[in-house]
Design an enzyme around this catalytic site. Structure first.
Site, PDB file in Angstrom:
ATOM      1  N   TYR A  22       0.791  -1.228   0.000  1.00  0.00           N
ATOM      2  CA  TYR A  22       0.000   0.000   0.000  1.00  0.00           C
ATOM      3  C   TYR A  22       0.828   1.284   0.000  1.00  0.00           C
ATOM      4  CZ  TYR A  22      -3.730  -3.293   1.076  1.00  0.00           C
ATOM      5  OH  TYR A  22      -4.620  -4.336   1.017  1.00  0.00           O
ATOM      6  N   ASN A  73     -12.810   4.522  -1.306  1.00  0.00           N
ATOM      7  CA  ASN A  73     -12.022   3.294  -1.224  1.00  0.00           C
ATOM      8  C   ASN A  73     -12.728   2.443  -0.166  1.00  0.00           C
ATOM      9  OD1 ASN A  73     -10.366   1.138  -0.842  1.00  0.00           O
ATOM     10  ND2 ASN A  73      -8.466   2.304  -0.857  1.00  0.00           N
ATOM     11  N   HIS A  79     -15.532  -6.320  -1.180  1.00  0.00           N
ATOM     12  CA  HIS A  79     -15.745  -7.717  -1.560  1.00  0.00           C
ATOM     13  C   HIS A  79     -16.874  -8.382  -0.781  1.00  0.00           C
ATOM     14  CE1 HIS A  79     -11.866  -6.641  -3.151  1.00  0.00           C
ATOM     15  NE2 HIS A  79     -11.356  -6.531  -1.937  1.00  0.00           N
ATOM     16  N   ASP A  86     -25.882  -0.670  -1.839  1.00  0.00           N
ATOM     17  CA  ASP A  86     -27.270  -0.189  -1.799  1.00  0.00           C
ATOM     18  C   ASP A  86     -27.340   1.250  -1.308  1.00  0.00           C
ATOM     19  OD1 ASP A  86     -28.203  -2.621  -2.701  1.00  0.00           O
ATOM     20  OD2 ASP A  86     -28.855  -3.336  -0.728  1.00  0.00           O
ATOM     21  N   HIS A  99      -8.907   1.809  -5.592  1.00  0.00           N
ATOM     22  CA  HIS A  99      -8.099   0.862  -4.827  1.00  0.00           C
ATOM     23  C   HIS A  99      -6.634   1.188  -5.044  1.00  0.00           C
ATOM     24  CE1 HIS A  99     -11.547  -1.518  -3.837  1.00  0.00           C
ATOM     25  NE2 HIS A  99     -11.923  -1.414  -5.095  1.00  0.00           N
ATOM     26  N   SER A 101      -4.063  -0.850  -4.439  1.00  0.00           N
ATOM     27  CA  SER A 101      -3.382  -2.010  -5.030  1.00  0.00           C
ATOM     28  C   SER A 101      -4.115  -2.476  -6.294  1.00  0.00           C
ATOM     29  CB  SER A 101      -3.325  -3.153  -4.009  1.00  0.00           C
ATOM     30  OG  SER A 101      -4.639  -3.575  -3.674  1.00  0.00           O
ATOM     31  N   ARG A 110     -10.359 -10.894  -4.118  1.00  0.00           N
ATOM     32  CA  ARG A 110     -10.295  -9.434  -4.290  1.00  0.00           C
ATOM     33  C   ARG A 110     -10.693  -8.994  -5.701  1.00  0.00           C
ATOM     34  NH1 ARG A 110      -7.841  -7.634   0.460  1.00  0.00           N
ATOM     35  NH2 ARG A 110      -6.330  -9.116   1.273  1.00  0.00           N
TER      36      ARG A 110
HETATM   37  O1  CA2 Z   1      -6.051  -1.722  -2.585  1.00  0.00           O
HETATM   38  C1  CA2 Z   1      -6.921  -1.176  -1.894  1.00  0.00           C
HETATM   39  O2  CA2 Z   1      -7.029   0.041  -1.783  1.00  0.00           O
HETATM   40  C2  CA2 Z   1      -7.881  -2.057  -1.085  1.00  0.00           C
HETATM   41  O3  CA2 Z   1      -9.162  -1.444  -1.127  1.00  0.00           O
HETATM   42  C3  CA2 Z   1      -7.364  -2.070   0.335  1.00  0.00           C
HETATM   43  C4  CA2 Z   1      -8.164  -3.001   1.250  1.00  0.00           C
HETATM   44  C5  CA2 Z   1      -8.304  -4.396   0.629  1.00  0.00           C
HETATM   45  O4  CA2 Z   1      -9.153  -5.188   1.443  1.00  0.00           O
HETATM   46  C6  CA2 Z   1      -8.864  -4.324  -0.774  1.00  0.00           C
HETATM   47  O5  CA2 Z   1      -8.925  -5.625  -1.300  1.00  0.00           O
HETATM   48  C7  CA2 Z   1      -8.007  -3.452  -1.656  1.00  0.00           C
HETATM   49  C8  CA2 Z   1      -7.453  -3.139   2.594  1.00  0.00           C
HETATM   50  C9  CA2 Z   1      -7.577  -1.912   3.397  1.00  0.00           C
HETATM   51  C10 CA2 Z   1      -6.716  -2.104   4.594  1.00  0.00           C
HETATM   52  O6  CA2 Z   1      -5.812  -1.032   4.603  1.00  0.00           O
HETATM   53  C11 CA2 Z   1      -4.560  -1.241   5.019  1.00  0.00           C
HETATM   54  C12 CA2 Z   1      -3.671  -0.275   4.676  1.00  0.00           C
HETATM   55  C13 CA2 Z   1      -2.363  -0.412   5.048  1.00  0.00           C
HETATM   56  C14 CA2 Z   1      -1.959  -1.501   5.777  1.00  0.00           C
HETATM   57  C15 CA2 Z   1      -2.861  -2.473   6.120  1.00  0.00           C
HETATM   58  C16 CA2 Z   1      -4.185  -2.340   5.744  1.00  0.00           C
END
Ligand code: CA2
Length: 145
Positions: A22, A73, A79, A86, A99, A101, A110
């Site tokens: 991230y 985001n 997911h 809604d 997102h 990533s 994902r």
């Molecule tokens: O890539 C993204 O922005 C996601 O939305 C991030 C989510 C993940 O569940 C999605 O599949 C993709 C995770 C958010 C958690 O955020 C963190 C950020 C830094 C370190 C750990 C978690």
């Protein structure tokens, strides 16, 4: 024009955990860059983060009273959450899904988003730069350009 930005669950960890996925920017850094871009584009902005799905749904309903669109985001709710989808559809405001990533290239779960089919646009895989790209896209859509 006014845009409400929603950061979903766990995004407050940005810059503190999993920097290889991230990046190193914190959520405060992201909000600062978004505020600078909003000022440049003469768009009003408010930002919100919560780890609680219900709070996010309440924010959508509340913010829709003044916001013309949302930049979202959804984090892990991407997911799992029919309710978030809604809520966004229910308020009738366009939203862009971001997102950090490349969700298409990670674990198979994902790859599916409940929000993407009803989003005005989706940006993924560009790191936190995706927030700025998405913001520009949403502002352009809202201005009718
Ligand atoms: O890539 C993204 O922005 C996601 O939305 C991030 C989510 C993940 O569940 C999605 O599949 C993709 C995770 C958010 C958690 O955020 C963190 C950020 C830094 C370190 C750990 C978690």
């Amino acid at each position: 024009m006014r845009v409400a930005v929603i950061h979903g669950p766990n995004l407050r960890l940005l810059g503190r955990r999993e920097p290889e996925v991230y990046g190193k920017d914190t959520l405060a850094d992201v909000d600062e860059r978004l505020r600078a871009l909003a000022a440049e584009l003469e768009v009003e902005i408010e930002t919100f983060q919560s780890n609680h799905e219900g709070e996010i749904l309440d924010f959508v309903a509340r913010a829709a009273g003044s916001a013309d669109g949302f930049l979202v985001n959804p984090g892990g709710l991407t997911h799992t959450s029919v309710a978030f989808r809604d809520a966004l559809v229910g308020v009738g405001r366009p939203f862009v899904e971001v997102h950090i990533s490349n969700t298409a290239g990670r674990e198979p779960f994902r790859a599916h988003s409940y929000l993407s089919p009803v989003a005005a646009g989706v940006v993924f895989g560009f790191g936190v730069q995706g927030y700025l790209l998405g913001f520009r896209g949403l502002a352009s859509r809202l201005s009718g350009a």
